[in-house]
Scaffold this active site. Structure first.
Site, PDB file in Angstrom:
ATOM      1  N   ARG A   1       8.894   5.670  -6.822  1.00 25.25           N
ATOM      2  CA  ARG A   1       8.790   4.261  -6.457  1.00 25.25           C
ATOM      3  C   ARG A   1       8.223   3.102  -7.226  1.00 25.25           C
ATOM      4  NH1 ARG A   1      11.160   7.391  -4.350  1.00 25.25           N
ATOM      5  NH2 ARG A   1      11.268   8.079  -2.216  1.00 25.25           N
TER       6      ARG A   1
ATOM      7  N   SER B   1      10.394   4.146   5.333  1.00 25.56           N
ATOM      8  CA  SER B   1       9.006   4.644   5.030  1.00 25.56           C
ATOM      9  C   SER B   1       8.024   3.622   4.667  1.00 25.56           C
ATOM     10  CB  SER B   1       9.095   5.595   3.790  1.00 25.56           C
ATOM     11  OG  SER B   1       9.846   6.810   4.385  1.00 25.56           O
TER      12      SER B   1
ATOM     13  N   GLU C   1       4.510   1.186   0.916  1.00 25.32           N
ATOM     14  CA  GLU C   1       5.590   1.199   0.143  1.00 25.32           C
ATOM     15  C   GLU C   1       6.304  -0.309   0.311  1.00 25.32           C
ATOM     16  OE1 GLU C   1       9.654   3.744   0.081  1.00 25.32           O
ATOM     17  OE2 GLU C   1       7.686   4.861  -0.089  1.00 25.32           O
TER      18      GLU C   1
END
Length: 303
Positions: free
Chosen positions: A175, A225, A295
């Site tokens: 990420r 998420s 995130e």
């Protein structure tokens, strides 16, 4: 404000600029107050010109794709939102090589790749974002990620130069990429895939889609998420073990279907989501000793 709007109007067609545009209309969370300016460039030249104007006038700006990994303040954004849309979403396929524009939706790109009987991109079909955002975040799912198939990307640097950078030069990790740190704007990405059997490709995409429907709370607005996966752990499992399944703050809730998702269950505000995430991180730390990192990107000031 009027003078800046006039300058924007000279760069773009009138329909490409909106003022006081509610960001709730442009995020998958369905949350967010008004942006001062919401601009949709029609091509790379317009994109470059808008960025130059913002820098010249010291006007804050932020580039968005599908708004699928974004929590925007209830008070909105004081500056320019630059939206990468399908007008910046071309796609060319040459043998096993695919080059696509940053504005193309991942599901649309996956469909075009499927139609060309190419395999390797199936994992991305259900990720609710654009290619540009996927490269910035090195998006991934079901055991694969962008860095596994990306060969290069064209980016616009701070000096408005177009650079072609390899996947290695983009420093793709979990990420993460160097794109935000270096102030790059993604223009396109090139992938190397493999020939595959159409029936097998379709079957894989359908199977992954079925798994998403079964395991993810797709019936509610969310940003996917919410927390990054801590090393050696799964965020959703840590949250569940801390007794937080279904935990809510205002209209925001830890999804009962999958604890790794925070959902907008009932007209949640950005503050609801932010406060819920803070409390979740606090309780997980107390329960397991593991730090959770969001995130989802936060834009604007959220109390």
């Amino acid at each position: 404000m009027a003078e800046f709007l006039e300058q924007l109007g000279r760069l773009l067609e009138e329909a490409s600029v909106k003022t006081d545009e509610r960001m709730a209309n442009h995020t998958t969370f369905r949350i967010g107050g008004p942006a001062d300016y919401y601009v949709t460039p029609k091509n790379v030249g317009e994109l470059s010109a808008v960025v130059q104007l913002c820098r010249q006038e010291q006007m804050p700006y932020y580039v968005v794709g599908n708004g699928s990994n974004l929590l925007v303040s209830d008070s909105g954004y004081r500056g320019v939102i630059i939206a990468m849309t399908d007008s910046l979403g071309s796609c060319q396929i040459d043998g096993t090589r695919v080059t696509a524009g940053a504005g193309i939706r991942l599901y649309r790109l996956a469909k075009k790749i499927e139609e060309a009987s190419l395999t390797g991109f199936e994992f991305a079909a259900g990720i609710p974002g654009t290619l540009g955002g996927a490269l910035v975040m090195n998006a991934g799912a079901y055991g694969s990620e962008m860095k596994n198939i990306l060969t290069s990307a064209d980016v616009l640097d701070r000096d408005r130069r177009i650079l072609t950078l390899t996947a290695e030069e983009l420093e793709l990790g979990y990420r993460h990429s160097c794109i935000p740190e270096k102030g790059y704007l993604v223009l396109s990405g090139t992938f190397e895939l493999s020939h595959g059997e159409p029936a097998n490709i379709r079957e894989t995409m359908e199977e992954l889609s079925r798994r998403r429907r079964e395991k993810q709370p797709l019936e509610y607005p969310s940003a996917g998420s919410t927390f990054k996966r801590p090393e050696g752990h799964f965020a959703g499992k840590l949250i569940e073990e801390a007794g937080l399944r279904g935990f809510s703050v205002g209209g925001a809730q830890v999804a009962e279907k999958h604890c790794g998702f925070v959902i907008n269950r009932d007209h949640a505000t950005a503050s609801d989501v932010r406060n819920l995430c803070r409390e979740v991180a606090k309780r997980v730390k107390e329960h397991s000793g593991v730090d959770l990192e969001m995130e989802v990107k936060i834009l604007g000031d959220i109390e």
